[in-house]
Design a protein around this motif. Sequence first.
Motif, PDB file in Angstrom:
ATOM      1  N   LEU A  77       0.818  -1.223   0.000  1.00  0.00           N
ATOM      2  CA  LEU A  77       0.000   0.000   0.000  1.00  0.00           C
ATOM      3  C   LEU A  77       0.850   1.270   0.000  1.00  0.00           C
ATOM      4  O   LEU A  77       0.301   2.377   0.006  1.00  0.00           O
ATOM      5  CB  LEU A  77      -0.923   0.008   1.216  1.00  0.00           C
ATOM      6  CG  LEU A  77      -2.007  -1.082   1.278  1.00  0.00           C
ATOM      7  CD1 LEU A  77      -2.776  -0.974   2.587  1.00  0.00           C
ATOM      8  CD2 LEU A  77      -2.949  -0.969   0.090  1.00  0.00           C
ATOM      9  N   GLY A  78       2.164   1.127   0.028  1.00  0.00           N
ATOM     10  CA  GLY A  78       3.036   2.289   0.023  1.00  0.00           C
ATOM     11  C   GLY A  78       3.398   2.805   1.392  1.00  0.00           C
ATOM     12  O   GLY A  78       3.955   3.899   1.525  1.00  0.00           O
ATOM     13  N   ARG A 131      -0.609   8.302   7.965  1.00  0.00           N
ATOM     14  CA  ARG A 131      -0.890   7.941   6.575  1.00  0.00           C
ATOM     15  C   ARG A 131      -1.927   6.830   6.446  1.00  0.00           C
ATOM     16  O   ARG A 131      -2.584   6.705   5.414  1.00  0.00           O
ATOM     17  CB  ARG A 131       0.399   7.503   5.870  1.00  0.00           C
ATOM     18  CG  ARG A 131       1.388   8.642   5.640  1.00  0.00           C
ATOM     19  CD  ARG A 131       2.363   8.262   4.546  1.00  0.00           C
ATOM     20  NE  ARG A 131       1.676   7.964   3.306  1.00  0.00           N
ATOM     21  CZ  ARG A 131       2.166   7.165   2.349  1.00  0.00           C
ATOM     22  NH1 ARG A 131       3.327   6.573   2.518  1.00  0.00           N
ATOM     23  NH2 ARG A 131       1.480   6.950   1.237  1.00  0.00           N
ATOM     24  N   ALA A 132      -2.040   6.002   7.463  1.00  0.00           N
ATOM     25  CA  ALA A 132      -2.993   4.895   7.399  1.00  0.00           C
ATOM     26  C   ALA A 132      -3.515   4.621   8.799  1.00  0.00           C
ATOM     27  O   ALA A 132      -2.821   4.852   9.786  1.00  0.00           O
ATOM     28  CB  ALA A 132      -2.344   3.640   6.819  1.00  0.00           C
ATOM     29  N   VAL A 133      -4.746   4.119   8.867  1.00  0.00           N
ATOM     30  CA  VAL A 133      -5.340   3.732  10.144  1.00  0.00           C
ATOM     31  C   VAL A 133      -5.969   2.353   9.992  1.00  0.00           C
ATOM     32  O   VAL A 133      -6.653   2.076   9.008  1.00  0.00           O
ATOM     33  CB  VAL A 133      -6.415   4.743  10.608  1.00  0.00           C
ATOM     34  CG1 VAL A 133      -7.108   4.233  11.865  1.00  0.00           C
ATOM     35  CG2 VAL A 133      -5.806   6.104  10.870  1.00  0.00           C
ATOM     36  N   ILE A 134      -5.714   1.505  10.985  1.00  0.00           N
ATOM     37  CA  ILE A 134      -6.372   0.210  11.080  1.00  0.00           C
ATOM     38  C   ILE A 134      -7.463   0.353  12.134  1.00  0.00           C
ATOM     39  O   ILE A 134      -7.173   0.706  13.289  1.00  0.00           O
ATOM     40  CB  ILE A 134      -5.372  -0.891  11.454  1.00  0.00           C
ATOM     41  CG1 ILE A 134      -4.252  -0.954  10.415  1.00  0.00           C
ATOM     42  CG2 ILE A 134      -6.074  -2.242  11.567  1.00  0.00           C
ATOM     43  CD1 ILE A 134      -3.107  -1.883  10.784  1.00  0.00           C
ATOM     44  N   VAL A 135      -8.708   0.117  11.768  1.00  0.00           N
ATOM     45  CA  VAL A 135      -9.838   0.464  12.628  1.00  0.00           C
ATOM     46  C   VAL A 135     -10.868  -0.653  12.625  1.00  0.00           C
ATOM     47  O   VAL A 135     -11.002  -1.386  11.639  1.00  0.00           O
ATOM     48  CB  VAL A 135     -10.468   1.803  12.144  1.00  0.00           C
ATOM     49  CG1 VAL A 135     -11.003   1.676  10.729  1.00  0.00           C
ATOM     50  CG2 VAL A 135     -11.549   2.305  13.092  1.00  0.00           C
ATOM     51  N   ASP A 136     -11.603  -0.791  13.730  1.00  0.00           N
ATOM     52  CA  ASP A 136     -12.673  -1.788  13.739  1.00  0.00           C
ATOM     53  C   ASP A 136     -13.957  -1.145  13.214  1.00  0.00           C
ATOM     54  O   ASP A 136     -14.095   0.080  13.174  1.00  0.00           O
ATOM     55  CB  ASP A 136     -12.844  -2.431  15.116  1.00  0.00           C
ATOM     56  CG  ASP A 136     -13.423  -1.508  16.168  1.00  0.00           C
ATOM     57  OD1 ASP A 136     -14.281  -0.666  15.835  1.00  0.00           O
ATOM     58  OD2 ASP A 136     -13.029  -1.626  17.333  1.00  0.00           O
ATOM     59  N   PRO A 137     -14.921  -1.957  12.766  1.00  0.00           N
ATOM     60  CA  PRO A 137     -16.130  -1.408  12.141  1.00  0.00           C
ATOM     61  C   PRO A 137     -16.894  -0.437  13.035  1.00  0.00           C
ATOM     62  O   PRO A 137     -17.519   0.508  12.543  1.00  0.00           O
ATOM     63  CB  PRO A 137     -16.974  -2.653  11.829  1.00  0.00           C
ATOM     64  CG  PRO A 137     -15.979  -3.765  11.744  1.00  0.00           C
ATOM     65  CD  PRO A 137     -14.911  -3.438  12.738  1.00  0.00           C
ATOM     66  N   ALA A 154      -4.310   8.506   3.913  1.00  0.00           N
ATOM     67  CA  ALA A 154      -4.603   7.994   2.580  1.00  0.00           C
ATOM     68  C   ALA A 154      -5.238   6.611   2.587  1.00  0.00           C
ATOM     69  O   ALA A 154      -5.908   6.237   1.619  1.00  0.00           O
ATOM     70  CB  ALA A 154      -3.315   7.952   1.753  1.00  0.00           C
ATOM     71  N   ARG A 155      -5.014   5.845   3.651  1.00  0.00           N
ATOM     72  CA  ARG A 155      -5.492   4.469   3.678  1.00  0.00           C
ATOM     73  C   ARG A 155      -6.255   4.184   4.962  1.00  0.00           C
ATOM     74  O   ARG A 155      -5.790   4.501   6.057  1.00  0.00           O
ATOM     75  CB  ARG A 155      -4.319   3.490   3.591  1.00  0.00           C
ATOM     76  CG  ARG A 155      -3.407   3.701   2.375  1.00  0.00           C
ATOM     77  CD  ARG A 155      -4.083   3.245   1.098  1.00  0.00           C
ATOM     78  NE  ARG A 155      -3.127   3.214  -0.013  1.00  0.00           N
ATOM     79  CZ  ARG A 155      -3.434   2.839  -1.243  1.00  0.00           C
ATOM     80  NH1 ARG A 155      -4.674   2.435  -1.519  1.00  0.00           N
ATOM     81  NH2 ARG A 155      -2.527   2.849  -2.191  1.00  0.00           N
TER      82      ARG A 155
END
Length: 549
Positions: A77-78, A131-137, A154-155
């Motif tokens: 994903l960069g 730049r990116a986040v990992i998140v639960d629903p 961005a992600r």
Amino acid sequence: MLDAPRPDEAIAEWRARFRWQIPARLNIAAQTAGLWAHQAPDRTALIHVEEDGSRKVFSFAEIDRLAGRLAAGLLHLGIGRGDRVGICLSQSPEAALAHMAIYRIGAIALPLFTLFGPEALAYRLADSGTRAVIVDPGRLDALMSVQADCPDLARVIVTGPEPVPAGTIAFDRLIRDATGTPPAILDTAADDPAVIIYTSGTTGNPKGALHAHRVLPGHLPGVQMPHDFPPRPDDLFWTPADWAWIGGLFDVLLPAWAMGIGVVSQRMRKFDPEAALRLMATERVRNTFLPPTALKLMRGVPRDRVPADLTLRSVGSGGESLGSELLDWGREVLGVPINEFYGQTECNLTVSCNQRIEPSPPGAMGRAVPGHEVLIVDEAGQTVPDGETGEIAVGAPDPVMFLRYWNNPAATEAKFRNGRLLTGDMGRRDADGLFHFMGRADDVITSGGYRIGPAEIEDCLIRHPAVAMAAVIGKPDPVRTEIVKAFVVTAPGVEPSDDLARALGAHVRDRLAAHEYPREIAFVTELPMTATGKIMRRVLKQREATIGD
């Protein structure tokens, strides 16, 4: 690592022989799952317990393999070295894998509390340039509502069932679609940045404490001391503290894995003391970090409802000094002494006790953990004599000490004086070398195990059209230590009312976090101010104390 004293060794000699052994090159992923995936691949790393009691067990080899695939997906994903990646997840396998993958590629983890509202998320994401986040629903809507205010974001990677909403990426698919050999763990220096943990805002917005990879070995003596020198056979860690805070992440998860010890995880939507006791008994937890509020709530569980098959070997607690009644309860009901410790986000676990080898009386936090220089200093930063009250300070450099505040060189400079980190907490050291916590030099509120800064709440309140001015303090509370209390001057033409108080509480809760909303609101006509226009919170605290008396 901190070895236990030898049977024939004096405590002073044991302390004197400790030496830091921090390699010049290290990576948190290599020191945890990566290490034990090779040395003991089948050993249990994580036991995740769902709300319905079902369990998922992961070995160190499985954690390392999945984290490698996730790392490959992030690179695709960069996302790479130095990039900030948010982790807005509760205790879960996905959160643990995210940390391992981020460190593996040399990116910087940004833990985010799942109860943060949109404004709290937006500030941290924009300030850090994430730049990116990992998140639960469950937190996706809040995150997406502020994405436009976070130009670097961005992600968005979503855990849970597929398909995921348009414009986002499925966490499981990112792992599943990774092909080829997973990337090797990046060769990072001990001083390379690894994680940003935002502190509570007191005189301004929250500050991002940037820590290096060395912060993990820097924590180990402070974990081993109160937990009576792990690793031992059958040791197994658990804490109700969320991994978004330094207490959950660096007091439990990562140090346990550095020592090859398994960890129990569970998403607790709300702390249930009886359920927590059952969990520890069922999973045969041996080592636990229980914040003071958790201990107080557990003490309220009727004795006949406390499981008789607890197998605890060590209990650590920090955040405030515990009274003799709570300490006595711990010995009687939990079956072990509660060992206290002290630290803060910028420099954690520097003071601790171990009642077995160095008994500490109620009211004392313990002594400096071997390897740390802890002092009491005056306003000029000079050491004061034993018995005198001053500010708690820590000598620099120190492996557990933060690198700097993210994008805030002025605050970083103000944090140090005479080569010492100033904690902002007041204390004293007695003639036996025991440290006693005396109170906060700043205005941080300690509530339910959280350190809460008033400035962010005040800023949120005054954004409400009915509010002209606001001040926030901590009001003493027998269960939570303190509750958030707000003093509000209403806008012209607005009449105070109970309905308005409830609306203002909801306004803060929905935008910041549930633990930050004011549980009490007093409407006033004016606030005490200094000549330069600063709110005098200490005056409000004094008034509150007078009313309480």
